[in-house]
Design a protein around this motif. Sequence first.
Motif, short mmCIF file in Angstrom:
data_model
loop_
_atom_site.label_atom_id
_atom_site.label_comp_id
_atom_site.label_asym_id
_atom_site.label_seq_id
_atom_site.Cartn_x
_atom_site.Cartn_y
_atom_site.Cartn_z
N UNK A 281 71.93 40.01 75.24
CA UNK A 281 70.78 40.07 74.47
C UNK A 281 70.89 40.35 73.13
N UNK A 282 72.03 40.55 72.44
CA UNK A 282 72.16 40.45 70.97
C UNK A 282 71.65 39.48 70.35
N UNK A 283 71.03 39.59 69.23
CA UNK A 283 70.22 38.49 68.43
C UNK A 283 71.23 37.37 67.90
N UNK A 284 72.65 37.99 67.53
CA UNK A 284 73.58 37.26 66.80
C UNK A 284 74.84 37.48 67.58
N UNK A 285 75.64 36.40 67.70
CA UNK A 285 76.81 36.64 68.26
C UNK A 285 77.75 37.38 67.33
N UNK A 286 78.80 38.30 67.78
CA UNK A 286 79.43 39.24 67.07
C UNK A 286 80.23 38.45 66.02
N UNK A 287 80.80 37.41 65.96
CA UNK A 287 81.36 36.65 64.93
C UNK A 287 80.41 36.19 63.78
N UNK A 288 79.05 36.08 64.32
CA UNK A 288 78.08 35.75 63.29
C UNK A 288 77.84 34.07 63.49
N UNK A 289 76.66 33.80 63.26
CA UNK A 289 76.53 32.27 63.12
C UNK A 289 77.12 31.61 61.78
N UNK A 290 77.13 32.47 60.73
CA UNK A 290 77.66 32.02 59.50
C UNK A 290 79.14 31.71 59.42
N UNK A 291 79.84 32.34 60.18
CA UNK A 291 81.38 32.03 60.23
C UNK A 291 81.76 31.27 61.46
N UNK A 292 80.81 30.47 62.29
CA UNK A 292 81.35 29.94 63.19
C UNK A 292 82.08 28.67 63.03
N UNK A 359 81.71 35.34 81.07
CA UNK A 359 80.63 36.71 80.63
C UNK A 359 80.34 36.58 79.15
N UNK A 360 81.42 37.01 78.35
CA UNK A 360 81.47 37.55 77.00
C UNK A 360 81.67 36.25 76.03
N UNK A 361 82.02 35.23 76.40
CA UNK A 361 82.07 34.07 75.44
C UNK A 361 81.08 33.60 74.47
N UNK A 362 79.91 33.78 75.12
CA UNK A 362 78.74 33.14 74.25
C UNK A 362 78.33 34.25 73.36
N UNK A 363 78.46 35.59 73.66
CA UNK A 363 77.88 36.72 72.98
C UNK A 363 79.16 36.79 71.77
N UNK A 364 80.31 36.39 71.85
CA UNK A 364 81.27 36.29 70.76
C UNK A 364 81.03 35.46 69.93
N UNK A 365 81.08 34.12 70.54
CA UNK A 365 81.43 32.79 69.34
C UNK A 365 80.14 32.11 70.00
N UNK A 366 79.05 31.63 69.12
CA UNK A 366 78.28 30.48 69.55
C UNK A 366 77.58 29.93 68.18
N UNK A 367 77.00 28.80 68.07
CA UNK A 367 76.57 28.29 66.88
C UNK A 367 74.87 28.36 66.78
N UNK A 368 74.36 28.58 65.67
CA UNK A 368 72.92 28.74 65.37
C UNK A 368 72.26 27.36 65.96
N UNK A 369 72.95 26.23 65.56
CA UNK A 369 72.32 25.03 65.90
C UNK A 369 73.06 24.44 67.22
N UNK A 370 72.68 23.55 68.01
CA UNK A 370 73.08 23.11 69.15
C UNK A 370 74.28 22.68 69.03
N UNK A 371 75.37 22.81 69.27
CA UNK A 371 76.75 22.50 69.12
C UNK A 371 77.30 21.92 70.66
N UNK A 372 77.54 20.67 70.92
CA UNK A 372 77.81 20.35 72.36
C UNK A 372 78.98 20.91 72.96
N UNK A 373 80.02 21.31 72.11
CA UNK A 373 81.23 21.70 72.75
C UNK A 373 81.18 23.37 72.37
N UNK A 374 80.35 24.00 71.93
CA UNK A 374 80.31 25.40 71.77
C UNK A 374 80.99 26.42 72.84
N UNK A 375 80.47 25.81 74.15
CA UNK A 375 80.82 26.82 75.35
C UNK A 375 82.42 26.77 75.35
N UNK A 376 82.88 25.53 75.41
CA UNK A 376 84.24 25.30 75.66
C UNK A 376 85.23 25.93 74.21
#
Length: 467
Positions: A281-292, A359-376
């Motif tokens: 439930x973090x508002x932003x991933x730990x690696x931040x949207x800016x550094x994706x 469990x924790x990949x999405x809270x560590x790294x994800x994009x602010x905009x939809x990126x099709x391969x962000x989960x992988x």
Amino acid sequence: MEHRIVGPGPYRATRLWNETVELFRAKMPLRKHRCRFKSYEHCFTAAEAVDWLHELLRCSQNFGPEVTRKQTVQLLKKFLKNHVIEDIKGKWGQEDFEDNRHLYRFPPSSPLKPYPKKPPYQKDVIKFPEWNDPAPGTSQENIPVRPVVMNSEMWYKRHSIAIGEVPACRLVHRRQLTEANVEEIWKSMTLSYLQKILGLDSLEEVLDIKLVNSKFIIHNVYSVSKQGVVILDDKSKELPHWVLSAMKCLANWPNCSDLKQPMYLGFEKDVFKTIADYYGHLKEPLLTFHLFDAFVSVLGLLQKEKVAVEAFQICCLLLPPENRRKLQLLMRMMARICLNKEMPPLCDGFGTRTLMVQTFSRCILCSKDEVDLDELLAARLVTFLMDNYQEILKVPLDLQTSIEERVAHLRRVQFQKSYPEVYQERFPTPESEALLFPEKPKPKPQLLMWALKKPFQPFQRTRSFRM
């Protein structure tokens, strides 16, 4: 099935998408299928697509063997939504793809994703203060002076200056190396190291340099504990006490000294769910949207493990201190859980390592905009982090030493410009050292007496001796 390695650089996620789509359309086996008493040529079932694409992703060095079948189904849903595939009746646009016997085919044309256009960022050039430049708002002509009563002594001084016997006094503006200058040096040299490691001509396409905070870099380098974990000045940004206690419990299982309540069957699963809910439930991933884009670009270097570790070290220095601290504590807990043989299974159907990554990949790294391969991509990054977190979350000593030497050099230059006589006394030049300490003549080596004598000769009898 060969998947070309997509190296670091701008728009790596889009390049990976296009590479996967092209390979899937070119290599996916097609054959004749029957459905409801009707035959369809050049098609495939959903299960066949999942089998083939899952194997492709697992064998690819861009994604790795940690890719699950569920993630492959999610990717095929995005293929259906973006009209990479369509069902046998030509329907597409919805993510209703399931792992079953439903028939799908390729459309006549499948346009690749265009590369997004970002506004160019002007490269900031750090300009250090010039020692001869006056401070803003001052000049030699507008120096405030007091009226001087003219007498014979003052007249003599002015006359001596006018005819050149005494040099005129001029106001010297001395600049100092300010804290802002030091911060800009840290920022500039850190980004320069990252650009060199990535092998890019510019970081503008993977990173907005204006959003890089030099104070974060300095804090992450110097404000750390003996274990290397960041220490926060603002305690309100710390992890909640109940989350930290839960993480300590699982990290030290079964020795949970912080918990006073009795444990029950399945207690560890509830504790893990509590931690997962907080990070989820973090508002932003730990690696931040800016550094994706920067972290995704570094993923292209995983074939060179040492280089990738160095790049991740520098990227993690750019994080806000509270994010870096949370990441350090989370990665330490995940690694200990995976290595703990006494830890009971936390989820049925998943291994402990796979569960941690999913469990924790999405809270560590994800994009602010939809990126099709962000989960992988997130799963790939977290897997590498778990294996190398101790090195990645260290401060790169080479970078720290280089910056500290640069700052010390500029401060010596500042002192030299401000106090040349004192500097010359404290730090003499080779010429002045030669005057102060003239070279003494080297004494010639003394000749030893035994060196002048002839070598020992055996005794010989002569004729005079016999007589």
